[in-house]
Each structure stands twice: as structure tokens, then as C-alpha cells.
Write a protein that holds these residues in place. Structure first.
Motif, PDB file in Angstrom:
ATOM      1  N   ILE A  99       3.314  14.187  -9.369  1.00 54.59           N
ATOM      2  CA  ILE A  99       4.381  15.173  -9.528  1.00 54.59           C
ATOM      3  C   ILE A  99       4.828  15.232 -10.981  1.00 54.59           C
ATOM      4  CG2 ILE A  99       6.773  15.729  -8.894  1.00 54.59           C
ATOM      5  CD1 ILE A  99       4.757  16.276  -6.675  1.00 54.59           C
ATOM      6  N   ILE A 100       5.010  14.068 -11.614  1.00 52.46           N
ATOM      7  CA  ILE A 100       5.430  14.032 -13.015  1.00 52.46           C
ATOM      8  C   ILE A 100       4.379  14.693 -13.907  1.00 52.46           C
ATOM      9  CG2 ILE A 100       5.888  12.492 -14.971  1.00 52.46           C
ATOM     10  CD1 ILE A 100       7.153  10.561 -12.910  1.00 52.46           C
ATOM     11  N   THR A 101       3.117  14.441 -13.623  1.00 49.30           N
ATOM     12  CA  THR A 101       2.044  15.068 -14.394  1.00 49.30           C
ATOM     13  C   THR A 101       2.078  16.585 -14.222  1.00 49.30           C
ATOM     14  OG1 THR A 101       0.669  13.108 -14.141  1.00 49.30           O
ATOM     15  CG2 THR A 101      -0.450  15.143 -14.731  1.00 49.30           C
ATOM     16  N   PHE A 102       2.313  17.034 -13.008  1.00 46.04           N
ATOM     17  CA  PHE A 102       2.334  18.473 -12.723  1.00 46.04           C
ATOM     18  C   PHE A 102       3.439  19.188 -13.483  1.00 46.04           C
ATOM     19  CE2 PHE A 102       3.472  22.155 -10.084  1.00 46.04           C
ATOM     20  CZ  PHE A 102       2.248  22.791 -10.049  1.00 46.04           C
ATOM     21  N   VAL A 103       4.593  18.568 -13.642  1.00 47.21           N
ATOM     22  CA  VAL A 103       5.714  19.219 -14.326  1.00 47.21           C
ATOM     23  C   VAL A 103       5.791  18.834 -15.798  1.00 47.21           C
ATOM     24  CG1 VAL A 103       7.068  19.477 -12.224  1.00 47.21           C
ATOM     25  CG2 VAL A 103       7.394  17.450 -13.631  1.00 47.21           C
ATOM     26  N   SER A 104       4.768  18.186 -16.318  1.00 44.27           N
ATOM     27  CA  SER A 104       4.766  17.805 -17.735  1.00 44.27           C
ATOM     28  C   SER A 104       4.675  19.056 -18.616  1.00 44.27           C
ATOM     29  CB  SER A 104       3.617  16.853 -18.039  1.00 44.27           C
ATOM     30  OG  SER A 104       2.388  17.520 -17.930  1.00 44.27           O
TER      31      SER A 104
ATOM     32  N   GLY B  82       0.819  -1.206   0.000  1.00 45.90           N
ATOM     33  CA  GLY B  82       0.000   0.000   0.000  1.00 45.90           C
ATOM     34  C   GLY B  82       0.849   1.250   0.000  1.00 45.90           C
ATOM     35  N   GLY B  83       1.960   1.220   0.744  1.00 39.62           N
ATOM     36  CA  GLY B  83       2.871   2.355   0.777  1.00 39.62           C
ATOM     37  C   GLY B  83       3.533   2.576  -0.569  1.00 39.62           C
ATOM     38  N   VAL B  84       3.878   1.485  -1.252  1.00 39.33           N
ATOM     39  CA  VAL B  84       4.486   1.593  -2.574  1.00 39.33           C
ATOM     40  C   VAL B  84       3.471   2.158  -3.569  1.00 39.33           C
ATOM     41  CG1 VAL B  84       5.441   0.273  -4.492  1.00 39.33           C
ATOM     42  CG2 VAL B  84       6.199  -0.205  -2.174  1.00 39.33           C
TER      43      VAL B  84
ATOM     44  N   PHE C   4      -0.932   8.718 -16.882  1.00 35.25           N
ATOM     45  CA  PHE C   4      -0.672   8.629 -15.451  1.00 35.25           C
ATOM     46  C   PHE C   4      -1.951   8.361 -14.668  1.00 35.25           C
ATOM     47  CE2 PHE C   4       2.771  11.446 -17.006  1.00 35.25           C
ATOM     48  CZ  PHE C   4       3.816  10.580 -16.758  1.00 35.25           C
ATOM     49  N   LEU C   5      -3.048   8.971 -15.094  1.00 35.33           N
ATOM     50  CA  LEU C   5      -4.318   8.747 -14.414  1.00 35.33           C
ATOM     51  C   LEU C   5      -4.751   7.291 -14.569  1.00 35.33           C
ATOM     52  CD1 LEU C   5      -6.781   9.874 -12.902  1.00 35.33           C
ATOM     53  CD2 LEU C   5      -7.769  10.409 -15.141  1.00 35.33           C
ATOM     54  N   GLY C   6      -4.603   6.755 -15.777  1.00 41.65           N
ATOM     55  CA  GLY C   6      -4.972   5.354 -16.001  1.00 41.65           C
ATOM     56  C   GLY C   6      -4.156   4.390 -15.161  1.00 41.65           C
ATOM     57  N   SER C   7      -2.852   4.639 -15.065  1.00 38.76           N
ATOM     58  CA  SER C   7      -2.027   3.734 -14.259  1.00 38.76           C
ATOM     59  C   SER C   7      -2.333   3.889 -12.764  1.00 38.76           C
ATOM     60  CB  SER C   7      -0.537   3.969 -14.545  1.00 38.76           C
ATOM     61  OG  SER C   7      -0.151   5.256 -14.121  1.00 38.76           O
ATOM     62  N   ALA C   8      -2.679   5.092 -12.339  1.00 40.17           N
ATOM     63  CA  ALA C   8      -3.052   5.274 -10.924  1.00 40.17           C
ATOM     64  C   ALA C   8      -4.382   4.590 -10.632  1.00 40.17           C
ATOM     65  CB  ALA C   8      -3.141   6.762 -10.590  1.00 40.17           C
ATOM     66  N   LEU C   9      -5.310   4.647 -11.575  1.00 40.17           N
ATOM     67  CA  LEU C   9      -6.598   3.972 -11.381  1.00 40.17           C
ATOM     68  C   LEU C   9      -6.438   2.455 -11.399  1.00 40.17           C
ATOM     69  CD1 LEU C   9      -8.983   6.177 -13.538  1.00 40.17           C
ATOM     70  CD2 LEU C   9      -8.814   6.096 -11.061  1.00 40.17           C
ATOM     71  N   ALA C  10      -5.432   1.974 -12.135  1.00 42.49           N
ATOM     72  CA  ALA C  10      -5.196   0.525 -12.198  1.00 42.49           C
ATOM     73  C   ALA C  10      -4.612  -0.017 -10.890  1.00 42.49           C
ATOM     74  CB  ALA C  10      -4.268   0.202 -13.360  1.00 42.49           C
ATOM     75  N   LEU C  11      -3.991   0.859 -10.089  1.00 42.29           N
ATOM     76  CA  LEU C  11      -3.444   0.399  -8.811  1.00 42.29           C
ATOM     77  C   LEU C  11      -4.582   0.039  -7.919  1.00 42.29           C
ATOM     78  CD1 LEU C  11      -0.608   2.996  -8.207  1.00 42.29           C
ATOM     79  CD2 LEU C  11      -0.347   0.647  -8.927  1.00 42.29           C
TER      80      LEU C  11
ATOM     81  N   SER D 240       1.711   6.580  -6.937  1.00 40.11           N
ATOM     82  CA  SER D 240       0.661   7.538  -7.299  1.00 40.11           C
ATOM     83  C   SER D 240       1.123   8.968  -7.050  1.00 40.11           C
ATOM     84  CB  SER D 240      -0.610   7.269  -6.498  1.00 40.11           C
ATOM     85  OG  SER D 240      -1.142   6.013  -6.833  1.00 40.11           O
ATOM     86  N   PHE D 241       1.809   9.189  -5.933  1.00 35.95           N
ATOM     87  CA  PHE D 241       2.315  10.526  -5.622  1.00 35.95           C
ATOM     88  C   PHE D 241       3.324  10.975  -6.676  1.00 35.95           C
ATOM     89  CE2 PHE D 241       5.421  13.302  -3.528  1.00 35.95           C
ATOM     90  CZ  PHE D 241       4.585  14.340  -3.139  1.00 35.95           C
TER      91      PHE D 241
END
Length: 160
Positions: free
Chosen positions: A28-33, A16-18, A153-160, A23-24
Motif C-alpha cells: 500500500i505504501i509503495t502504491f501511494v508513493s 506468518g500473519g504479521v 519495500f520489495l527488498g524488505s518483503a523478500l527478506a521476510l 508485506s500488505f
């Protein structure tokens, strides 16, 4: 999970921590894209209602913006499976509709179709109406418009 043995609960917490860390970092990567970072001055100007104002006003508008795109992204996550199965069931008609939309925009781009719908507005921004609910609406529009940019990034975060 089988390798965790009797320590299954500890391994589950580490996973869960990973997931949280991944996701965090995706956020960050999305924000600086390149498609999001140059827009930050526009958002800050909008939050400030066009002028320098007090911090509470800017914070209230920023929270409204975050609430707006959070509503859309949470709804996308909640409806992903249902809408996905619906789209698969009606794939043929959806392909025809999407093809017609692409052809329409292609003809518009080439100048064969003339519409004033896509020309924008010349009206100045009325700063008196820039409040919390207009910031929520701005966040909703932002999330819909920038979904292609943040979609991976959103898709991979939703897949978690």
C-alpha cells in the motif's frame, strides 16, 4: 520461538500473519508513493486501450500488466541469492563496467556523445494491438523501470 513453548504452532501462525500484514502495508505504501501514484492515470488509460471501452477489456489488460510485473518480481526473489553471490565473486570487473556506463551516460548528458537511441518515438499509439500480451510486456517494463522506487519495500518483503 522458544517463548512459545507448547504453543509453538500458534506462535508460528501469528508470525506468518504479521509478515503478511507487513508485506500488505508495504504494498500500500509503495502504491501511494510519489513516484508511483501520479502514474496511475497513465496505466488506466493504457488498460482501456486509449479510449473508453468495456470493463472486460480493461480487466484483461490490467491482469496482463499485473502478471508482467509479478513475473519479474518473483524472478528477482528467486534469483536474489544466486545472482548476489555471482556479483560478489566478480565485484572488481562489475565495478569497472558500471563505472564505464556511468561515464558514458554522463558524457551523453553533457552533449559530448550524440545518439538518437534515447530520443523516443513520434509514432502514435496503435490501439488495435493493445491486448493481453502487450499488457504483460508493459508490466515487465514497468517493474524493471520502477524497481529503484519500490526497491526498499520489495527488498524488505523478500527478506521476510
Amino acid at each position: 520461538m522458544a517463548a512459545c513453548g507448547m504453543m509453538g504452532r500458534v506462535c508460528k501462525r501469528k508470525e506468518g500473519g504479521v509478515q503478511f500484514l507487513v508485506s500488505f502495508l508495504e504494498g500500500i505504501i509503495t502504491f501511494v508513493s510519489p513516484c508511483l501514484l501520479p502514474m496511475i492515470p497513465i496505466y488506466v488509460t493504457y488498460f482501456a486501450a486509449g479510449d473508453e471501452q468495456r470493463a472486460p477489456v480493461v480487466l484483461r489488460n490490467a491482469l496482463g500488466f499485473v502478471l508482467g510485473f509479478t513475473i519479474v518480481f518473483v524472478a528477482m526473489g528467486a534469483l536474489a541469492g544466486t545472482v548476489g553471490s555471482l556479483l560478489v565473486a566478480h565485484r572488481a570487473i562489475l565495478n569497472i563496467i558500471c563505472g564505464a556506463v556511468v561515464i558514458f551516460f554522463g558524457l551523453y548528458f553533457l552533449g559530448y556523445i550524440k545518439l538518437d537511441l534515447f530520443r523516443g518515438m513520434d509514432a502514435p499509439l496503435d490501439e488495435r494491438h493493445l491486448g493481453f500480451f502487450s499488457s504483460v510486456l508493459f508490466g515487465i517494463v514497468f517493474s524493471i523501470g520502477w524497481t529503484p522506487c519500490v526497491g526498499a519495500f520489495l527488498g524488505s518483503a523478500l527478506a521476510l
